[in-house]
Design a protein around this motif. Structure first.
Motif, PDB file in Angstrom:
ATOM      1  N   THR A 141      67.255  23.672 -73.111  1.00 47.09           N
ATOM      2  CA  THR A 141      66.934  24.468 -74.291  1.00 47.09           C
ATOM      3  C   THR A 141      65.424  24.645 -74.382  1.00 47.09           C
ATOM      4  N   ALA A 142      64.982  25.889 -74.433  1.00 48.15           N
ATOM      5  CA  ALA A 142      63.552  26.165 -74.390  1.00 48.15           C
ATOM      6  C   ALA A 142      63.289  27.634 -74.680  1.00 48.15           C
ATOM      7  N   VAL A 143      62.023  27.925 -74.930  1.00 45.69           N
ATOM      8  CA  VAL A 143      61.565  29.309 -74.876  1.00 45.69           C
ATOM      9  C   VAL A 143      61.196  29.600 -73.428  1.00 45.69           C
ATOM     10  N   TYR A 144      61.767  30.654 -72.893  1.00 41.43           N
ATOM     11  CA  TYR A 144      61.517  31.047 -71.515  1.00 41.43           C
ATOM     12  C   TYR A 144      60.594  32.263 -71.501  1.00 41.43           C
ATOM     13  N   PHE A 145      59.469  32.101 -70.802  1.00 39.41           N
ATOM     14  CA  PHE A 145      58.492  33.171 -70.681  1.00 39.41           C
ATOM     15  C   PHE A 145      58.519  33.746 -69.265  1.00 39.41           C
ATOM     16  N   CYS A 146      58.410  35.069 -69.159  1.00 40.19           N
ATOM     17  CA  CYS A 146      58.105  35.653 -67.856  1.00 40.19           C
ATOM     18  C   CYS A 146      56.620  36.025 -67.852  1.00 40.19           C
ATOM     19  N   ALA A 147      56.040  36.087 -66.668  1.00 38.66           N
ATOM     20  CA  ALA A 147      54.604  36.308 -66.582  1.00 38.66           C
ATOM     21  C   ALA A 147      54.223  36.927 -65.250  1.00 38.66           C
ATOM     22  N   ARG A 148      53.092  37.601 -65.258  1.00 41.68           N
ATOM     23  CA  ARG A 148      52.503  38.117 -64.026  1.00 41.68           C
ATOM     24  C   ARG A 148      51.553  37.054 -63.482  1.00 41.68           C
ATOM     25  N   VAL A 149      51.627  36.802 -62.190  1.00 41.88           N
ATOM     26  CA  VAL A 149      50.882  35.711 -61.559  1.00 41.88           C
ATOM     27  C   VAL A 149      49.976  36.291 -60.484  1.00 41.88           C
ATOM     28  N   LEU A 150      48.715  35.988 -60.588  1.00 40.90           N
ATOM     29  CA  LEU A 150      47.726  36.547 -59.682  1.00 40.90           C
ATOM     30  C   LEU A 150      47.837  35.914 -58.287  1.00 40.90           C
ATOM     31  N   VAL A 151      48.039  36.737 -57.281  1.00 41.37           N
ATOM     32  CA  VAL A 151      48.088  36.237 -55.900  1.00 41.37           C
ATOM     33  C   VAL A 151      46.746  35.606 -55.550  1.00 41.37           C
ATOM     34  N   GLY A 152      46.821  34.459 -54.917  1.00 44.01           N
ATOM     35  CA  GLY A 152      45.604  33.765 -54.502  1.00 44.01           C
ATOM     36  C   GLY A 152      45.192  32.683 -55.471  1.00 44.01           C
ATOM     37  N   TRP A 153      45.277  32.974 -56.763  1.00 46.28           N
ATOM     38  CA  TRP A 153      44.874  31.993 -57.772  1.00 46.28           C
ATOM     39  C   TRP A 153      46.049  31.407 -58.549  1.00 46.28           C
ATOM     40  N   TYR A 154      47.190  32.089 -58.541  1.00 47.33           N
ATOM     41  CA  TYR A 154      48.393  31.576 -59.192  1.00 47.33           C
ATOM     42  C   TYR A 154      48.237  31.368 -60.690  1.00 47.33           C
ATOM     43  N   CYS A 155      47.275  32.050 -61.306  1.00 43.90           N
ATOM     44  CA  CYS A 155      47.175  32.006 -62.757  1.00 43.90           C
ATOM     45  C   CYS A 155      47.969  33.166 -63.344  1.00 43.90           C
ATOM     46  N   SER A 156      48.489  32.954 -64.547  1.00 41.59           N
ATOM     47  CA  SER A 156      49.346  33.946 -65.201  1.00 41.59           C
ATOM     48  C   SER A 156      48.526  34.721 -66.213  1.00 41.59           C
ATOM     49  N   ASP A 157      48.233  35.986 -65.918  1.00 43.65           N
ATOM     50  CA  ASP A 157      47.311  36.740 -66.756  1.00 43.65           C
ATOM     51  C   ASP A 157      47.999  37.640 -67.783  1.00 43.65           C
ATOM     52  N   PHE A 158      49.285  37.895 -67.613  1.00 43.18           N
ATOM     53  CA  PHE A 158      50.042  38.631 -68.622  1.00 43.18           C
ATOM     54  C   PHE A 158      51.376  37.928 -68.808  1.00 43.18           C
ATOM     55  N   TRP A 159      51.791  37.818 -70.067  1.00 46.23           N
ATOM     56  CA  TRP A 159      53.009  37.091 -70.403  1.00 46.23           C
ATOM     57  C   TRP A 159      53.924  37.967 -71.272  1.00 46.23           C
ATOM     58  N   GLY A 160      55.209  37.734 -71.144  1.00 45.16           N
ATOM     59  CA  GLY A 160      56.137  38.260 -72.115  1.00 45.16           C
ATOM     60  C   GLY A 160      56.054  37.455 -73.400  1.00 45.16           C
TER      61      GLY A 160
END
Lengths: 105, 120
Positions: free
Chosen positions: B92-111
């Protein structure tokens, strides 16, 4: 597995304060670290990646530093909209998050 | 303006499969510059990375969830999806989708996130 710890877990501060949050990695991770801000009921927001690179659109009062195992997020002058929870993240093929720091009034 | 929107059932029974889809608008899941990821957050707790997928279908999974997770991408509909099998109340959780930057693996845009409750 690399573990991240954050200190403090909770921080009480006032508008205008300089705030520093520390993230420590159990092994050296070079500059592969990001910081996020999350407000209640909202998705996290990327503030900094590559340890010190400010994400586009993020105010310059936020800054990041560090390398290897110890990293810091600094807010130079805390604003009312900065009261939130802050997470560090190890940037890897399956990134892991620190436990968070709650910045409260 | 990039937007990500999660969709799927908000209630799943124990032992069943949780299924969520993230629809991307204002951008393309076929971009070579990004992965597309899923992150979850149990109520009142911290963030847990589930995994990410590239437009080619290459995937990376959190080892602790790997046996139960399947990610897929649908480039024709500009969507990517999450399936988590054999769920329990701990999922049970809030599930987020996100865009992940190739190379750095940081998520810069989220649902905005979708709350999924596991309960009979």
């Amino acid at each position: 597995d690399i573990q991240l710890t954050q200190s403090p877990s909770f921080l009480s501060a006032s508008v205008g304060d300089r705030v520093t949050i520390t993230c420590r990695a159990s092994q050296g991770i070079s500059s592969y670290l990001a910081w996020y801000q999350q407000k209640p009921g909202k998705a996290p927001k990327l503030l900094i990646y590559a340890a010190s690179t400010l994400q586009s659109g993020v105010p310059s009062r936020f800054s990041g530093s560090g390398f290897g195992t110890e990293f810091t997020l600094t807010i130079s002058s805390l604003q009312p909209e900065d009261f939130a929870t802050y997470y560090c993240q190890h940037l890897n093929s399956y990134p892991t998050f620190g436990p968070g720091t709650n910045v409260d009034i | 303006q990039l937007q990500l929107q999660e969709s799927g059932p908000g209630l799943v029974k124990p032992s069943e499969t949780l299924s969520l889809t993230c629809t991307v608008s204002g951008g393309s899941v076929s971009s070579s510059s990004y992965y597309w990821g899923w992150i979850r957050q149990p109520p009142g707790k911290g963030l847990e990375y589930i995994g990410n997928i590239y437009y080619s279908g290459n995937t990376y999974y959190n080892p602790s969830l790997k046996s139960r997770v399947t990610l897929s991408v649908d480039t024709s509909n500009n969507q990517f999806s999450l399936k988590l099998s054999s769920v329990t109340a701990a999922d049970t959780a809030v599930y987020f989708c996100a865009r992940v930057l190739v190379g750095w693996y940081c998520s810069d845009f989220w649902g905005q996130g979708a709350l999924v409750t596991v309960s009979s």
